[in-house]
Design a protein around this motif. Sequence first.
Motif, PDB file in Angstrom:
ATOM      1  N   UNK A  66     -93.494  11.228 -80.064  1.00  0.00           N
ATOM      2  CA  UNK A  66     -93.808  10.828 -81.428  1.00  0.00           C
ATOM      3  C   UNK A  66     -95.006  11.647 -81.897  1.00  0.00           C
ATOM      4  N   UNK A  67     -94.729  12.828 -82.400  1.00  0.00           N
ATOM      5  CA  UNK A  67     -95.793  13.748 -82.774  1.00  0.00           C
ATOM      6  C   UNK A  67     -95.774  14.027 -84.261  1.00  0.00           C
ATOM      7  N   UNK A  68     -96.879  14.571 -84.721  1.00  0.00           N
ATOM      8  CA  UNK A  68     -96.996  14.934 -86.127  1.00  0.00           C
ATOM      9  C   UNK A  68     -96.736  16.411 -86.358  1.00  0.00           C
ATOM     10  N   UNK A  69     -97.034  17.208 -85.338  1.00  0.00           N
ATOM     11  CA  UNK A  69     -96.851  18.646 -85.477  1.00  0.00           C
ATOM     12  C   UNK A  69     -96.514  19.262 -84.118  1.00  0.00           C
ATOM     13  N   UNK A  94     -91.930  15.566 -89.049  1.00  0.00           N
ATOM     14  CA  UNK A  94     -92.943  16.279 -88.268  1.00  0.00           C
ATOM     15  C   UNK A  94     -92.938  17.747 -88.705  1.00  0.00           C
ATOM     16  N   UNK A  95     -94.098  18.364 -88.663  1.00  0.00           N
ATOM     17  CA  UNK A  95     -94.202  19.784 -88.993  1.00  0.00           C
ATOM     18  C   UNK A  95     -93.906  20.598 -87.735  1.00  0.00           C
ATOM     19  N   UNK A  96     -93.071  21.604 -87.887  1.00  0.00           N
ATOM     20  CA  UNK A  96     -92.725  22.487 -86.779  1.00  0.00           C
ATOM     21  C   UNK A  96     -93.064  23.911 -87.195  1.00  0.00           C
ATOM     22  N   UNK A  97     -93.800  24.615 -86.322  1.00  0.00           N
ATOM     23  CA  UNK A  97     -94.226  25.977 -86.653  1.00  0.00           C
ATOM     24  C   UNK A  97     -94.056  26.894 -85.451  1.00  0.00           C
ATOM     25  N   UNK A  98     -93.628  28.110 -85.738  1.00  0.00           N
ATOM     26  CA  UNK A  98     -93.571  29.175 -84.740  1.00  0.00           C
ATOM     27  C   UNK A  98     -94.547  30.248 -85.196  1.00  0.00           C
ATOM     28  N   UNK A  99     -95.516  30.568 -84.345  1.00  0.00           N
ATOM     29  CA  UNK A  99     -96.567  31.518 -84.681  1.00  0.00           C
ATOM     30  C   UNK A  99     -96.414  32.753 -83.800  1.00  0.00           C
ATOM     31  N   UNK A 100     -96.291  33.913 -84.429  1.00  0.00           N
ATOM     32  CA  UNK A 100     -96.086  35.154 -83.684  1.00  0.00           C
ATOM     33  C   UNK A 100     -96.924  36.287 -84.245  1.00  0.00           C
ATOM     34  N   UNK A 101     -97.516  37.050 -83.355  1.00  0.00           N
ATOM     35  CA  UNK A 101     -98.255  38.241 -83.758  1.00  0.00           C
ATOM     36  C   UNK A 101     -97.303  39.397 -83.989  1.00  0.00           C
ATOM     37  N   UNK A 102     -97.571  40.205 -84.983  1.00  0.00           N
ATOM     38  CA  UNK A 102     -96.689  41.329 -85.295  1.00  0.00           C
ATOM     39  C   UNK A 102     -96.813  42.484 -84.292  1.00  0.00           C
ATOM     40  N   UNK A 124     -82.974  22.794 -88.591  1.00  0.00           N
ATOM     41  CA  UNK A 124     -82.279  22.682 -89.867  1.00  0.00           C
ATOM     42  C   UNK A 124     -83.021  23.378 -91.014  1.00  0.00           C
ATOM     43  N   UNK A 125     -83.633  24.515 -90.698  1.00  0.00           N
ATOM     44  CA  UNK A 125     -84.342  25.287 -91.714  1.00  0.00           C
ATOM     45  C   UNK A 125     -85.673  24.700 -92.143  1.00  0.00           C
ATOM     46  N   UNK A 126     -86.145  23.645 -91.462  1.00  0.00           N
ATOM     47  CA  UNK A 126     -87.384  22.971 -91.875  1.00  0.00           C
ATOM     48  C   UNK A 126     -88.608  23.425 -91.091  1.00  0.00           C
ATOM     49  N   UNK A 127     -88.449  24.392 -90.228  1.00  0.00           N
ATOM     50  CA  UNK A 127     -89.579  24.917 -89.464  1.00  0.00           C
ATOM     51  C   UNK A 127     -90.162  26.117 -90.190  1.00  0.00           C
ATOM     52  N   UNK A 128     -91.429  26.334 -89.945  1.00  0.00           N
ATOM     53  CA  UNK A 128     -92.140  27.432 -90.601  1.00  0.00           C
ATOM     54  C   UNK A 128     -92.456  28.533 -89.595  1.00  0.00           C
TER      55      UNK A 128
END
Length: 148
Positions: A66-69, A94-102, A124-128
């Motif tokens: 049960x997380x928020x992010x 919940x917010x989902x994010x993928x962080x990647x360096x170029x 479902x397209x809701x991640x950033x």
Amino acid sequence: MNKDFKHVGASWLTKENTVLETGNVLNYMDNLLASEKIPAHCRLIVLGFSQGVSIAARWTAKSKIDLDQLIFYAGGIPEELTPEDFKFLLTKNAKIKLVLGNKDEFISESRLQREKEKLKSLFNGKAELINFDGGHEIKKDILINLIT
């Protein structure tokens, strides 16, 4: 057995006893969360960096945390996970994010495309997707922006 591990920071969850070690790590995470007794009013952010992305993803999916992010930072989402594994996150927004360096030496263009496709499919397209100028590293300013 070939003990020549290339481009792997540790052998856990990658080369040896993967199923057993994955189970051990996920059980440890369950016990750790239970022992912390996090108050309900607190936001829970799960962040995995590099190989830790596989732990964060599998643990969240298995234990329905049960997380928020949920933040995947400079790592790949395991192939075996399905949209059904994360459906519960979408119902609670919940917010989902993928962080990647170029300039991340571990993320080729083809791997970047696979990760983008997994992100879209699993959430479902809701991640950033957040790209930054840099390599396989945690950038303080990015981290601060993620959690504020």
